[in-house]
Structures are given as C-alpha cells and as structure tokens.
Design an enzyme around this catalytic site. Sequence first.
Site, PDB file in Angstrom:
ATOM      1  N   GLU A  92       0.847  -1.188   0.000  1.00 55.76           N
ATOM      2  CA  GLU A  92       0.000   0.000   0.000  1.00 55.76           C
ATOM      3  C   GLU A  92       0.889   1.247   0.000  1.00 55.76           C
ATOM      4  O   GLU A  92       1.972   1.249   0.589  1.00 55.76           O
ATOM      5  CB  GLU A  92      -0.902   0.004   1.227  1.00 55.76           C
ATOM      6  CG  GLU A  92      -1.909  -1.139   1.189  1.00 55.76           C
ATOM      7  CD  GLU A  92      -3.164  -0.808   1.970  1.00 55.76           C
ATOM      8  OE1 GLU A  92      -4.224  -0.710   1.348  1.00 55.76           O
ATOM      9  OE2 GLU A  92      -3.070  -0.650   3.199  1.00 55.76           O
TER      10      GLU A  92
ATOM     11  N   ALA B 168      -9.383  11.055   7.436  1.00 53.80           N
ATOM     12  CA  ALA B 168     -10.413  11.386   8.426  1.00 53.80           C
ATOM     13  C   ALA B 168     -11.301  10.174   8.646  1.00 53.80           C
ATOM     14  O   ALA B 168     -11.681   9.493   7.688  1.00 53.80           O
ATOM     15  CB  ALA B 168     -11.238  12.560   7.936  1.00 53.80           C
TER      16      ALA B 168
ATOM     17  N   LEU C  77     -14.454   7.825   9.298  1.00 53.67           N
ATOM     18  CA  LEU C  77     -15.884   7.816   9.009  1.00 53.67           C
ATOM     19  C   LEU C  77     -16.634   7.849  10.335  1.00 53.67           C
ATOM     20  O   LEU C  77     -16.072   7.507  11.374  1.00 53.67           O
ATOM     21  CB  LEU C  77     -16.228   6.531   8.253  1.00 53.67           C
ATOM     22  CG  LEU C  77     -15.677   6.462   6.835  1.00 53.67           C
ATOM     23  CD1 LEU C  77     -15.565   5.022   6.372  1.00 53.67           C
ATOM     24  CD2 LEU C  77     -16.574   7.266   5.896  1.00 53.67           C
TER      25      LEU C  77
ATOM     26  N   ASP D 109      -7.666  -2.988  -6.930  1.00 46.37           N
ATOM     27  CA  ASP D 109      -7.953  -3.673  -5.663  1.00 46.37           C
ATOM     28  C   ASP D 109      -9.334  -3.304  -5.124  1.00 46.37           C
ATOM     29  O   ASP D 109      -9.488  -2.971  -3.962  1.00 46.37           O
ATOM     30  CB  ASP D 109      -6.856  -3.282  -4.656  1.00 46.37           C
ATOM     31  CG  ASP D 109      -6.944  -4.067  -3.361  1.00 46.37           C
ATOM     32  OD1 ASP D 109      -7.400  -5.211  -3.396  1.00 46.37           O
ATOM     33  OD2 ASP D 109      -6.562  -3.519  -2.316  1.00 46.37           O
TER      34      ASP D 109
ATOM     35  N   GLU E  74     -18.568   0.053   0.069  1.00 46.05           N
ATOM     36  CA  GLU E  74     -19.473   0.256   1.210  1.00 46.05           C
ATOM     37  C   GLU E  74     -20.435   1.410   0.950  1.00 46.05           C
ATOM     38  O   GLU E  74     -20.125   2.330   0.188  1.00 46.05           O
ATOM     39  CB  GLU E  74     -18.647   0.535   2.484  1.00 46.05           C
ATOM     40  CG  GLU E  74     -17.686  -0.597   2.828  1.00 46.05           C
ATOM     41  CD  GLU E  74     -16.907  -0.385   4.134  1.00 46.05           C
ATOM     42  OE1 GLU E  74     -17.367   0.395   4.990  1.00 46.05           O
ATOM     43  OE2 GLU E  74     -15.837  -1.012   4.275  1.00 46.05           O
TER      44      GLU E  74
HETATM   45  N1  LIG Z   1     -11.518   6.709   6.815  1.00 49.71           N
HETATM   46  C1  LIG Z   1     -11.916   5.607   7.455  1.00 49.71           C
HETATM   47  N2  LIG Z   1     -12.526   5.698   8.646  1.00 49.71           N
HETATM   48  C2  LIG Z   1     -12.948   4.589   9.284  1.00 49.71           C
HETATM   49  N3  LIG Z   1     -12.825   3.361   8.826  1.00 49.71           N
HETATM   50  C3  LIG Z   1     -12.218   3.220   7.645  1.00 49.71           C
HETATM   51  C4  LIG Z   1     -11.740   4.331   6.898  1.00 49.71           C
HETATM   52  N4  LIG Z   1     -11.195   3.870   5.766  1.00 49.71           N
HETATM   53  C5  LIG Z   1     -11.327   2.547   5.801  1.00 49.71           C
HETATM   54  N5  LIG Z   1     -11.953   2.142   6.920  1.00 49.71           N
HETATM   55  C6  LIG Z   1     -12.316   0.785   7.292  1.00 49.71           C
HETATM   56  O1  LIG Z   1     -11.165   0.026   7.477  1.00 49.71           O
HETATM   57  C7  LIG Z   1     -11.221  -1.113   6.654  1.00 49.71           C
HETATM   58  C8  LIG Z   1      -9.842  -1.453   6.196  1.00 49.71           C
HETATM   59  O2  LIG Z   1      -9.350  -0.398   5.435  1.00 49.71           O
HETATM   60  P1  LIG Z   1      -8.516  -0.671   4.131  1.00 49.71           P
HETATM   61  O3  LIG Z   1      -9.407  -1.305   3.124  1.00 49.71           O
HETATM   62  O4  LIG Z   1      -7.781   0.544   3.764  1.00 49.71           O
HETATM   63  O5  LIG Z   1      -7.509  -1.766   4.715  1.00 49.71           O
HETATM   64  P2  LIG Z   1      -6.982  -3.078   4.075  1.00 49.71           P
HETATM   65  O6  LIG Z   1      -5.944  -3.626   4.971  1.00 49.71           O
HETATM   66  O7  LIG Z   1      -6.586  -2.773   2.681  1.00 49.71           O
HETATM   67  O8  LIG Z   1      -8.221  -4.020   4.116  1.00 49.71           O
HETATM   68  P3  LIG Z   1      -8.491  -5.097   3.046  1.00 49.71           P
HETATM   69  O9  LIG Z   1      -7.272  -5.924   3.009  1.00 49.71           O
HETATM   70  O10 LIG Z   1      -9.703  -5.785   3.568  1.00 49.71           O
HETATM   71  O11 LIG Z   1      -8.714  -4.331   1.774  1.00 49.71           O
HETATM   72  C9  LIG Z   1     -12.180  -0.743   5.520  1.00 49.71           C
HETATM   73  O12 LIG Z   1     -12.835  -1.840   4.999  1.00 49.71           O
HETATM   74  C10 LIG Z   1     -13.119   0.211   6.176  1.00 49.71           C
HETATM   75  O13 LIG Z   1     -14.270  -0.443   6.668  1.00 49.71           O
HETATM   76 MN   LIG Z   2      -7.399  -2.872   0.831  1.00 44.68          MN
END
Ligand SMILES: Nc1ncnc2c1ncn2[C@@H]1O[C@H](COP(=O)(O)OP(=O)(O)OP(=O)(O)O)[C@@H](O)[C@H]1O
Ligand SMILES: [Mn+2]
Length: 478
Positions: free
Chosen positions: A209, A292, A294, A360, A365
């Site tokens: 990432e 920020a 959610l 990806d 949501e």
């Molecule tokens: N700005 C935000 N505020 C609160 N929760 C968030 C925010 N952004 C993402 N999330 C939550 O955190 C989760 C994980 O974020 P993200 O997808 O960036 O991580 P990830 O490690 O890539 O997860 P995955 O491997 O499942 O894609 C998201 O599915 C979402 O529900």
């Molecule tokens: Mn992800």
Amino acid sequence: MLNMKLKERLALALSAGAVLFTLMLVVDLQMDYGYTARRAPLHGRVRLGDDTDRGRGAYLEFRKRFLQKSSSGSGGNASREYEQSAADTSAGDHPVVVPPHRDLNVLRPDNPTIGDMEDLELSLNATNLERLQLKISQHELYAAREPLVGAVLRDLASLPILHVEQKEGGTQLKLIIDYPNGIQALFKPMRFARDVQTLPDHFYFSDYERHNAEIAAFHLDRILGFRRAMPVVGRVLNMTTEIYDVTEGDILKTFFVSPANNFCFHGKCSYYCDTGHAICGHPDTLEGSFAAFLPPDEIAKRKVWRHPWRRSYHKRRKAQWELESDYCDTIRQTPPYDSGRRLLDLVDMAIFDFLTGNMDRHHYETFRMFGNETFTLHLDQGRAFGKAFHDELSILAPLLQCCLVRHTTLRTLLTFHNGVPLSESLRVAMDEDPVAPILWEPHLAALDRRLAVVLDAVRKCVDKTTAAAAAAADDNDV
Ligand SMILES: Nc1ncnc2c1ncn2[C@@H]1O[C@H](COP(=O)(O)OP(=O)(O)OP(=O)(O)O)[C@@H](O)[C@H]1O
Ligand SMILES: [Mn+2]
C-alpha cells in the site's frame, strides 16, 4: 387500421427522438474533441480500433488485451465464448450517456444528512470532524464548496497525537490515530519513495500500500466532483514521541533500530509485518497519510457489498466477469443494479480506479440508513498509483461491458480534456498538502493519457448505439 397507423407513427417518432438525443451527445462529444486542435486527434493517440468498425473497437480492444493471457491453458472455452459475444454484443436499447433528468444523483429530490436522519444535534464544542460527519448526506460525503473539508485536513495535519494503536483485521499495517476531543484518523505509513513502482512480479493483491496514493486519490475524487472519499492529508511524524511513546501492547515489541541506525517497527498483520518488511524512519521521522475517520457504527452503520467486477484474488483463477461476455446483462437484472444510481456509481468508480490504476476494488461500502439510493464510498485507494507507464484497461470493465456513463461524469471529463488538464488541476489541488509533491510526475502524466482512453471508450459506445439505432430506424422505414 387508422389506429395501427397512429401507433406505428408514434413508435417511429419515439425511436427518431431517441436517435436524435444520442446524435446530439455524439455531436457534443465530437465538438468537444474539436476544441483540442492543438493536440493530436484522439483516435490518433489512442487506438481502440479503426474508424470503420463502427464502435465495436472498445470491446475488441478490451477483449484483445484482456484475453491475451488466457488464450492458452485453462479457460479456453470460456474465452472463446467471451470472444464470440464481445463481437456481437450490442449496447442494447438503453442510452449510453444517462442524461441528468434520469440520474438520481443529479435529481436529488431529497438529500438528507446523517444528522437529519438520526436527529442528532451538535454540541457547541463539536469538532470539525464531527460537524463534517453529521453533514454527510445521502448523495455525497460533503458539498462542493464545504469549508469543513479544509478545516478537517488542517486538524489532522497539526493537532497533537495523543494515542496510537494498530487497526485490527487489515491485511497491511494501519494505525488508528487519536487526537484531542475524540478526533480520529486512519494512518498508512510511507514505505518507499514516490518513484518506486509496483514490483513487476507482484499481483494487485500482493502489492504494497502507498500512503501517497490515498492522498492523491482523495484530491482526484474531489476535483472530479464525486466527493465519495474521506479527506486525507500527509504529515511527518516523530516516531519516538508520536508513535512509540503513545502506544502500548504487542506493537511495542516490534520496534527496533536498524543497521543504518534508523528507528523501525513492523506491527502485526498478515502482509509485510515482519523484520524484512519493517517501516523505518529517517532516522526517526516517518511520513504517512491521515484519513479522516468515518462516523462510528453507533451513528452510521455501513453495508459492505461484494463488488460485481471483483477480481479473483487468486494467482491462477479468473473472475466470472472475465469469462462471460454478457456479464453486464446479468448485473443489470440484479438488484440493486437494476434501477437507480448504483450501476452508474460503479461506472464512476471504474473510471476513477482506471485513472489511478487501482485494481484492488473487491468490496465497496454504503451507509445503511440511506438504503440503496445512495452513493458508494470510495474507500481504500492504498494500491492506486503503482504503475505509471501501464494503463490497465480491465479496470474499465464496467464501462466497457455495460456501455453506460453519467452525463455529468462525461461532462467533467471533457472539461479537463479540453481545458486545464487533469494532471495540472490535480497537481495544483495537492500543492497545499504538507508533504507535497504527492505524486511522481509520470503518474500525473498517466492521468491525462488515461482520461483520453476513457473518452474514447465512451465515444465507441455511443457510435455503436447510434449505428444500431439508425439501422433499426432504416428497418422501420421499409
Ligand atoms: N476513513 C476511514 N474511517 C474509518 N474506517 C475506515 C476508513 N477507511 C477505511 N476504513 C475501514 O477500514 C477497513 C480497512 O481499510 P482498508 O481497506 O484501507 O484496509 P486493508 O488492509 O486494505 O483491508 P483489506 O485488506 O480488507 O482491503 C475498511 O474496509 C473500512 O471499513
Ligand atoms: Mn485494501
């Protein structure tokens, strides 16, 4: 007898009307191209098929590039089936460009906020982020000129960091940052310099990432007028005082000093959380992105949807949409994609992801309280901006397979194409970020190149429907 005639005439008039509307859009598209006289003509730059193929180009080129890897070995039959119908798929009887009067995102008879829906009132000392969260509405995260966005960005970049903990459940390391008064942000650390690209042998699901991708994608989402991504800002931390000193638990045991005398840690997660993939400061300053938060679940629960064009996330398997040429027909008949704004939102998301190179998008949501007639959040762009010199056409599959796009989205794209380029507009938007420049120049250049590809794909779709409608009208005349 007279009745029949009347009916026939009515039908003719109606189909003539449909043809005219589409023609007007074609003229619109072509007039817009006309303005770009100083640039190369579009089909000179982007070859999606030759001029004589009357619009099958987008499909053919899509298929050609897309099936390259599947022509041998498994999936032979399915590929052939796909190939066959890619050639005869017609855009169907729906308009390619959905006009404003049929777009629920534009109509917005009602656009209640989370505050309205939950009957929540702000306290006098509410933070900027709380205010922004309660103003999230059915059709967008924030309004076009919402001053709270800038205020939240400033808060996240400057308020003291009180506490840090690792976010559970993610595949790669992420930290939850606590500021005063309950403000929270999601932190993604910088791992590499801006010009380090996705490793050639890494799949999209094993790619690292990138914190700067989150920052850039927020600004891009904003200037494209989607407003479906939460504000993200860059900031440089002191790893000792702003992480190590304010966290506890298992993560502490993962801190160490590297041979180069840099302060490092790796946390605990399923991807890249080990000594060989540690996150290291210089020597103890660390840059990252701060998104920020959610609103919490207690205020606004979200629904997680499986993306219909989700990839397989397996190194040898293909997804259904890669094998079925009429995949979009199936989706069009499946709620919630059979009515309202949802399918149009997925096409917007595909355009957004194609521009940033984000492959990806496995889930997306929405806010539950707004039901199905609400925008799709643009969450998690950590794997965008990985390859500056490769345009991944398959990301556009929803647009290419459905031949569908919002008029407002198309108009915005044309404005950038004919006016101040997208790269320039984004560069200016990101200039104010504390860790600017955010993107390596080749990634910015890629945006303008990819924008032209999107426009050409739309033009091919419109050409095709126009040709089909004209043929139908001809048949009627006989
Ligand atoms: N700005 C935000 N505020 C609160 N929760 C968030 C925010 N952004 C993402 N999330 C939550 O955190 C989760 C994980 O974020 P993200 O997808 O960036 O991580 P990830 O490690 O890539 O997860 P995955 O491997 O499942 O894609 C998201 O599915 C979402 O529900
Ligand atoms: Mn992800």
